[in-house]
Design a protein around this motif. Structure first.
Motif, mmCIF file in Angstrom:
data_model
loop_
_atom_site.group_PDB
_atom_site.id
_atom_site.type_symbol
_atom_site.label_atom_id
_atom_site.label_comp_id
_atom_site.label_asym_id
_atom_site.label_seq_id
_atom_site.Cartn_x
_atom_site.Cartn_y
_atom_site.Cartn_z
ATOM 1 N N ALA A 1 -4.358 -1.805 -2.655
ATOM 2 C CA ALA A 1 -3.322 -2.482 -3.436
ATOM 3 C C ALA A 1 -2.461 -3.341 -2.513
ATOM 4 C CB ALA A 1 -2.459 -1.456 -4.169
ATOM 5 N N GLY A 2 -2.109 -2.770 -1.352
ATOM 6 C CA GLY A 2 -1.276 -3.492 -0.393
ATOM 7 C C GLY A 2 -1.943 -4.779 0.061
ATOM 8 N N LEU A 3 -3.237 -4.687 0.347
ATOM 9 C CA LEU A 3 -3.966 -5.881 0.800
ATOM 10 C C LEU A 3 -4.014 -6.946 -0.296
ATOM 11 C CD1 LEU A 3 -6.780 -4.015 2.742
ATOM 12 C CD2 LEU A 3 -5.258 -5.733 3.741
ATOM 13 N N VAL A 4 -4.195 -6.499 -1.538
ATOM 14 C CA VAL A 4 -4.203 -7.454 -2.649
ATOM 15 C C VAL A 4 -2.819 -8.101 -2.772
ATOM 16 C CG1 VAL A 4 -4.491 -7.720 -5.150
ATOM 17 C CG2 VAL A 4 -6.015 -6.208 -3.864
ATOM 18 N N TYR A 5 -1.791 -7.269 -2.601
ATOM 19 C CA TYR A 5 -0.404 -7.769 -2.627
ATOM 20 C C TYR A 5 -0.219 -8.841 -1.541
ATOM 21 C CZ TYR A 5 4.559 -7.035 -3.965
ATOM 22 O OH TYR A 5 5.826 -7.167 -4.460
#
Lengths: 500, 248, 387
Positions: free
Chosen positions: A198-202
């Protein structure tokens, strides 16, 4: 909260909305009011609120869903430091349901920063997607091998919403909307496990919203979720090695590898059924042990250093025909893992499983621990799960130039250090810390938390004091049904401890 | 020239009313030294304070060179040099700084001011004192500084309130010489005292004040004659003791 | 203008040559950082979750895992005590005796008896003893849980009833306390630093018989008041600048994050605090002069004006107790600044309009006081008290 507070808070956000920074951003930006509340596991009052977001962002006027938010206020009640947003794992964990653990575990960080917990859409109180029936199965008599497509279909029949909207990208859109509605120009984020995905997508979608990023036990986009065969095997092998390297364990369990192989052999022929006292009820019950039940239970124990201590004993006792330790562990997991299974499969079956080729599958299954167990389970569910197509951008490699701290545990059964290396290679301002005596989630130790805290203050991922990692002792194991270690070994470990 | 015309002043307190001035009038002319003589509590200080514009008369007025003190106190004060009743010094300043301070207040500046200060220092023979802080100065030295600060702007009118009190002979002489010099230059000098010899020796005219009223006035000799006494002191006692006779 | 300049030059000269008054003014500035530092050190020491505890172990080699569990909670062996604390911990003398049979009894599942020996009445030991007991209990419990677990018993059976506590009290923290104290102290400094100078240049000058002379001069009393006011307030402003500077330096020596406080005086905060406090300095000086001139003697001036100092220190506390703050407290002098300072210390964005309002109100009040004072100096009452 009385009316006055509500009015003044909404006024505050209105004032912030007028500042030149956010003026150009989003005119339809929503106001978010937080109210004092209590959440499970925290005695003190915290702040709760909900934000209505469109279920489908391409139809902003369509169906709205409420996103549940909990803010753990900074102890110093100052707003000086940017807040820290926690992205939960799973996929399918609800961040606010972890509030108690986070409150205590991130205490050091909470001293000067607000912690923002958001239930990802499909979890917690944000339009949850849960397969209730899966909890009703008797964990002692039933075996995972018997799960069928019809069980999955029954679960799916409960969902009425547009499942294609419950994807990672929309979750990030929700998170960023919450950030803006809380009036923060930027936040720091922490992602653990799936939270790193999720963080990477963010990082790809809203890089300007992020001051810095902590990725703990990374699941990069390049590595589909479910390919756990090799990493679990590696984690398990290290456990066996560590047992052999420790005197009391090797004395007690000299033939663990052989014993493990023997049990697998035994179970592969047919599941074993024994009579036990029900762990919770005390009544007589039969307890059926299958290969998957046995291996998945062990695999679950590999995640944390604390539960790993039980694994040699578990294997040895099972080898001797005593399955009670296994029953005890299954009892421990009864009541679910707090995972919203509906969301879990909705994401994994669409964003990850289709990316796994036959070769990858074969390569992953080429191991001595559980072969292709995890993928087989996922594959069964995914075969009937409704499909959606993630956006083309979703599979892009993330290269954002944001200060990023990457952490991995060498004993991790699901997100091995090699995953962290992959992300590290693409992120220009990142640093990868590998903790030797750590399984899944490095920030579960005080040492890990201190490193994260230092990173938040200094924002220099490459110049952090990592010395405490070396002080985490090698893993040790429970060597008898009553615990306790043989006296012999203590003479060896004590002098090194005294030196520290 | 200083003119005092029919001054009335009462101090009202809760317990009683004290009439300090009761129709006092007199004139101090330029080129003369005028002495105000009176017993303690006769109203000398009240009279002088009215002259400075510190007090406001209930009735009557005072003028300095024709300027009414009550109407234009600042203008009137510009024409005054004052040597107050109880003089103190700014003890953390040097004598020079203190004199400079008053010179500046009187609007002097630059080379003018500097020259004026040097002049007054020389006149009063206090150049050596000039750059010492005034703390620990003797009474005589203090008098000199006070005199210098009062005279540095060369005022047309000079008012002294009991200036010789506590001074030794040498200091008194210096003061006296200086006043005489001033008189010769045509300044108007008014000073209050209760030292008879002082007044007799210095003053051209003496004003005797008692109970807030003018008791008598004239040259020392005239006053002696008026009272029929040889010594001014005797005359003074007689004059204030029998004010009825004087008025007649 | 020239007159005013001369008046001011003289006031400043005198003030700066008055060592005693300067010392008083600056001592506030010097003491503040020291006091804050000492207070914080104490607060940190008490607030840090786990200060090191040193225990004299006997038989520690028999229970390495327990010793490690203790060590994780910063409970250490007396053998490792740093030299400077050795005497202390030797006196406190906490002893933990682990029997030789520990490992064997553990394996046999027999109860093991450890002895904790210390002065349980000693106050300073209550927290260390509590912590030791907790670690031993938790460690023991963990072993117990595992023993049951491997016997196939659901460990949740051991906790039939779980009490969930919900505390409705408002969270308070050390940081709030620190900023409150700092606010009070800054306010007091603004009020107190100029005090000796203000009294000396008013009641003091009168007592030294120099005031009458000045009042007889051709200068308006307004100018006299302005000169004295600017001098007294300049001293307090200097004192505050010094104090802020030294405090910001001192803050570098304490690790506030340990007690969950973020506080630093950066250039921005510095300027805002100064903007807030400068009008207060003027107001304070005018009040002091007014009261000092009113007093009958230097001594009386000192005592009455000292009472005046109480005002600013009460206001922030009073504000704390007020639940529903009426709108006017936001712009009334002193309380307005107090509230704004609180925001500054919390790191909230500054409300410039409130700052402007309260500053204007403060300055307006000051101007009023100055005019009253100038008027009062021409009154006979003041003159009559001259002698």
């Amino acid at each position: 909260m009385n009316l006055k507070n509500v009015l003044s808070t909404s006024l505050l956000i209105a004032v912030i909305g007028l500042s030149p920074n956010s003026f150009a951003e989003d005119i339809s930006e929503q106001k978010l009011t937080l109210a004092s509340c209590h959440v499970k596991g925290i005695r003190q009052q915290v702040q709760c609120g909900t934000l209505a977001v469109p279920e489908n962002y391409t139809k902003p006027d369509g169906v709205k869903i409420d996103i549940n938010i909990v803010v753990l206020p900074a102890i110093d009640s100052s707003k000086e430091n940017l807040p820290f947003m926690f992205l939960a794992g799973g996929p399918g964990q609800a961040a606010t349901e972890l509030a108690g653990q986070i409150y205590r575990g991130f205490n050091e960080i909470r001293k000067t920063r607000d912690l923002i917990l958001i239930d990802q859409r499909g979890t917690g109180k944000s339009h949850p997607l849960q397969c209730e029936d899966s909890l009703e199965l008797d964990p002692y008599t039933s075996i995972p091998e018997n799960i069928s497509v019809s069980d999955v279909e029954q679960c799916l029949s409960l969902f009425t919403s547009d499942l294609s909207q419950y994807n990672s990208e929309n979750s990030i859109r929700d998170f960023d909307a919450v950030r803006a509605a809380l009036g923060h120009k930027q936040v720091h984020i922490y992602g653990g496990s799936y939270g790193t995905r999720a963080g990477l997508v963010y990082m790809r979608m809203f890089p300007e919203s992020l001051k810095s990023v902590v990725l703990d036990s990374v699941g990069p986009i390049e590595v589909p979720i479910g390919l756990f065969g090799q990493s679990a095997d590696q984690s398990f092998t290290k456990l066996l090695e560590n047992c052999q390297n420790e005197q009391s364990c090797s004395t007690q369990y000299p033939d663990l590898t052989k014993e493990f192989a023997t049990i697998k052999q035994r179970l592969s022929k047919a599941p074993v059924t024994v009579e036990i006292d029900h762990p919770r009820l005390g009544t007589h019950t039969s307890f059926t042990i299958s290969t998957i039940k046995f291996l998945s239970t062990i695999q679950m124990q590999l995640y944390s250093m604390e539960t790993r201590t039980l694994v040699p004993l578990l294997i040895h006792q099972a080898y001797l025909g005593n399955y009670k330790p296994l029953a005890g562990l299954i009892a421990q997991g009864e009541g679910g893992m707090g995972i919203y299974v509906g969301l879990l499969y909705n994401i994994v079956c669409n964003e990850d499983y289709p990316k796994i080729s036959t070769e990858m599958k074969a390569q992953d299954a080429d191991n001595n621990f559980a072969k292709g167990m995890s993928l087989d389970m996922i594959g069964l569910v995914c075969s009937t799960w409704p499909k959606y197509q993630p956006s083309a951008d979703f599979y892009q490699t993330v290269k954002a130039d944001i200060p990023t701290l990457i952490m991995s545990g060498e004993l991790d059964p699901v997100t091995p250090a090699s995953n962290g290396d992959k992300s590290h290679a693409h992120l220009p301002n990142s640093h990868h810390i590998i903790s030797k005596n750590n399984a899944h989630i490095v920030a579960s130790t005080p040492c890990g938390i201190n490193i994260v805290n230092e990173f938040l203050e200094k924002q220099t991922p490459k110049e952090l004091d990592e010395s405490c990692l070396a002080e985490i002792p090698d893993e040790s194991f429970m060597v008898g049904l009553n615990g306790g270690a043989a006296t012999l070994d203590t003479a060896n470990t004590m002098p090194t401890e005294a030196k520290e | 020239m200083i003119e005092v015309n029919n001054l009335h002043k009462s101090f009202v307190s809760k317990k009683n009313t004290v009439k300090a001035l009761d129709g006092l009038s007199f004139t101090a002319k330029d080129g003369e030294i005028t002495g105000i003589l009176g017993p303690n509590g006769a109203g000398k200080t009240t009279c002088l304070r009215t002259l400075y514009g510190l007090l406001r008369a209930d009735e009557g007025y005072a003028t300095i060179d024709g300027i009414k003190v009550t109407e234009e106190p600042i203008e009137a004060r510009k024409l005054l040099g004052i040597f107050p009743d109880k003089f103190g010094l700014y003890e953390r300043l040097t004598a020079y700084e203190q004199i400079d301070y008053f010179a500046s207040i009187h609007g002097m500046q630059g080379a003018n001011k500097h020259a004026a200060i040097e002049q007054i220092l020389q006149d009063l023979d206090m150049t050596e004192l000039a750059h010492r802080k005034t703390v620990g100065f003797s009474q005589g030295q203090r008098m000199k500084v006070t005199l210098a600060q009062a005279l540095v702007h060369q005022p047309k009118n000079f008012v002294l309130d009991e200036p010789t009190r506590g001074l030794d002979v040498m200091s008194t002489r210096i003061l006296r010489n200086h006043l005489a010099k001033f008189k010769e230059k045509g300044h108007c000098i008014l000073f209050s005292s209760h030292v008879m010899q002082e007044v007799a020796a210095l003053c051209d005219r003496v004003i005797i004040v008692a109970n807030g009223k003018l008791a008598a006035q004239g040259t020392p000799q005239e006053l002696c004659d008026l009272a029929g006494e040889k010594l001014l002191e005797e005359a003074f006692v007689k004059l204030i003791g029998s004010d009825e006779g004087v008025a007649a | 203008m020239m007159q005013l300049k001369a008046l001011m030059v003289k006031e400043f000269k005198e003030a700066f040559r008055d060592r005693r008054a300067l010392m008083v003014a600056m001592s506030m500035a010097l003491l503040m950082p020291v006091m804050i530092m000492v207070m914080l050190k104490v607060a940190i020491k008490e607030a840090v979750d786990n200060p090191a505890v040193y225990v004299k172990y006997t038989g520690e080699q028999h229970a390495p895992k327990l010793i490690k569990a203790l060590k994780d909670e910063n409970i250490l062996s007396f053998a490792d005590v740093p030299e400077d604390e050795e005497r202390n911990w030797n006196e406190r003398n906490i002893e933990l005796t682990i029997p030789e049979s520990f490992a064997i009894d553990m394996a046999d599942g027999k109860p093991i008896e450890l002895t904790l020996r210390a002065d349980f009445n000693e106050k300073s030991l209550s927290s260390p003893i509590r912590r030791i007991k907790e670690v031993v209990r938790d460690h023991s419990l963990l072993i117990g849980y595992k023993r049951l677990l491997v016997r196939g018993i659901d460990t949740k059976l051991l906790q039939p009833i779980k009490l969930l506590e919900q505390d409705t009290s408002l969270p308070s923290s050390n940081a709030v306390m620190i900023s409150l104290i700092l606010g009070v102290y800054l306010m007091m400094a603004a009020f107190m630093s100029g005090l000796p100078v203000a009294i000396d240049s008013s009641a003091g000058e009168r007592e030294r018989n120099v005031l009458e002379m000045l009042l007889c001069q051709p200068v308006s009393t307004l100018k006299i008041v302005l000169a004295k006011l600017s001098c007294a307030s300049a001293i307090s402003i200097i004192s505050i600048i010094l104090m802020l500077f030294l405090t910001s330096v001192a803050m570098n020596f304490v690790d506030l994050t340990k007690i969950g406080a973020t506080f630093s005086i950066d250039a921005n905060t510095f300027v805002i605090l100064l903007l807030l406090l400068v009008p207060i300095c003027f107001l304070a000086a005018s009040l002091q002069l007014l009261f000092a001139f009113q007093a009958k003697s230097f001594k009386e001036a000192q005592s009455t004006v000292t009472m005046l100092i109480m005002a600013p220190s009460f206001i922030p506390f009073a504000l704390m107790l007020m639940d529903d703050k009426p709108a006017w407290v936001e712009w009334v002098p002193i309380s307005g600044q107090s509230l704004l300072m609180e925001d500054v210390f919390k790191g909230l964005p500054i409300d410039w309009s409130a700052l402007l309002f309260t500053s204007v109100a403060t300055i307006a009040l000051t101007v009023g006081l100055v005019l009253i004072l100038a008027k009062r100096l021409t009154s006979e009452k003041v003159v009559m008290s001259l002698s």
